[in-house]
Design a protein around this motif. Sequence first.
Motif, PDB file in Angstrom:
ATOM      1  N   HIS A  99       0.846  -1.189   0.000  1.00  5.93           N
ATOM      2  CA  HIS A  99       0.000   0.000   0.000  1.00  5.93           C
ATOM      3  C   HIS A  99       0.883   1.240   0.000  1.00  5.93           C
ATOM      4  CE1 HIS A  99       0.874  -0.869   4.189  1.00  5.93           C
ATOM      5  NE2 HIS A  99       0.661   0.399   4.460  1.00  5.93           N
ATOM      6  N   LEU A 100       0.303   2.298  -0.493  1.00  2.58           N
ATOM      7  CA  LEU A 100       1.077   3.523  -0.653  1.00  2.58           C
ATOM      8  C   LEU A 100       1.071   4.346   0.623  1.00  2.58           C
ATOM      9  CD1 LEU A 100       0.426   4.884  -4.243  1.00  2.58           C
ATOM     10  CD2 LEU A 100       2.564   4.053  -3.242  1.00  2.58           C
ATOM     11  N   MET A 143       4.792   2.883 -10.615  1.00  4.81           N
ATOM     12  CA  MET A 143       3.866   2.956 -11.749  1.00  4.81           C
ATOM     13  C   MET A 143       4.210   4.214 -12.560  1.00  4.81           C
ATOM     14  SD  MET A 143       1.535   0.472 -10.978  1.00  4.81           S
ATOM     15  CE  MET A 143       0.129   0.933 -11.943  1.00  4.81           C
ATOM     16  N   GLN A 144       4.184   4.097 -13.869  1.00  8.65           N
ATOM     17  CA  GLN A 144       4.541   5.246 -14.721  1.00  8.65           C
ATOM     18  C   GLN A 144       3.366   5.741 -15.549  1.00  8.65           C
ATOM     19  OE1 GLN A 144       7.508   6.049 -13.989  1.00  8.65           O
ATOM     20  NE2 GLN A 144       8.320   4.110 -13.223  1.00  8.65           N
ATOM     21  N   MET A 146      -1.077   6.269 -16.455  1.00  8.68           N
ATOM     22  CA  MET A 146      -2.216   7.063 -16.019  1.00  8.68           C
ATOM     23  C   MET A 146      -2.980   6.376 -14.894  1.00  8.68           C
ATOM     24  SD  MET A 146      -2.376   9.739 -17.956  1.00  8.68           S
ATOM     25  CE  MET A 146      -4.069  10.306 -18.002  1.00  8.68           C
ATOM     26  N   VAL A 147      -2.927   5.047 -14.883  1.00  6.85           N
ATOM     27  CA  VAL A 147      -3.684   4.296 -13.877  1.00  6.85           C
ATOM     28  C   VAL A 147      -2.799   4.099 -12.648  1.00  6.85           C
ATOM     29  CG1 VAL A 147      -4.920   2.134 -13.438  1.00  6.85           C
ATOM     30  CG2 VAL A 147      -4.982   3.159 -15.715  1.00  6.85           C
ATOM     31  N   GLN A 148      -3.396   4.198 -11.475  1.00 12.48           N
ATOM     32  CA  GLN A 148      -2.588   4.253 -10.260  1.00 12.48           C
ATOM     33  C   GLN A 148      -2.208   2.907  -9.673  1.00 12.48           C
ATOM     34  OE1 GLN A 148      -4.595   6.802  -7.518  1.00 12.48           O
ATOM     35  NE2 GLN A 148      -3.324   8.540  -8.105  1.00 12.48           N
ATOM     36  N   SER A 149      -2.905   1.853 -10.118  1.00  8.82           N
ATOM     37  CA  SER A 149      -2.593   0.555  -9.508  1.00  8.82           C
ATOM     38  C   SER A 149      -2.617  -0.539 -10.556  1.00  8.82           C
ATOM     39  CB  SER A 149      -3.612   0.222  -8.407  1.00  8.82           C
ATOM     40  OG  SER A 149      -4.891   0.071  -8.980  1.00  8.82           O
TER      41      SER A 149
END
Length: 229
Positions: A99-100, A143-144, A146-149
């Motif tokens: 988790h972030l 992650m590089q 547009m989607v975060q996960s």
Amino acid sequence: MPILPRRYQRLRSVLDRRMANLTVLLEQVDKPHNLSAILRTCDAVGVLEAHAVCLKGRMPTFNDTALGSQKWVPLHVHPNSATVLTELREQGFRIYGTHLAQEAVDYRQCDFSGPTAFVLGAEKWGLSESTSTLVDQAIFIPMQGMVQSLNVSVATATLLFEAVRQRQLAGLLPQHGEGLPPGLYNKLLFEWAYPQVAAWCRREGRPYPALDGEGAISEELPRNLRLRC
Ligand code: SAM
């Protein structure tokens, strides 16, 4: 009928490489295709067993994606994450939560060569807050886009294969069953080779019969059981 020698050798070569010290805890990961893909990856990398905490009133279900891997990697269902994390920690596992958090580190900076448990969160909402506080280290996969996960099964595969890569580099991947606790190898080999006889032995409270070098059962069994195995 005795097991075919080729099948027996295959079961042995898979068990030779199983690791009791690498596992995952899936917290409310609910979708059958994700659970299935995760167990298939666990099987592929040599995870001995996996753990899950389900949504209330739900049981894990699998689909074709698993290709039967749920038969080879037991998924233990627990009532809550706290109890299983306590048990894993008592067994010496270091617990990595995905988790972030502010303190989360890039997973490539971590050492997964010791007993390692990855905790993965639900498809919709990720890891619960309470579980996030119980892990030893928060990690993320950078992650590089547009989607975060990532999809949870992709994240699991990324982490498990990194653990395998590190262990391989360190010469720590088991080759001959040394990744299993003593005694477990022969028990699992028998259960994998002769599931019906194993179930009968358990019902009867009998020890599993010994196998000879080619995997044949070296004692007489009741006729009806012999016909079924
Ligand atoms: N909206 C959710 C959130 O905010 O956590 C997304 C959950 S994600 C689809 C499902 C699970 O996949 C996460 O709980 C985590 O276990 C894992 N996961 C997805 N992307 C990840 C990443 N970049 N790094 C580490 N784990 C990731």
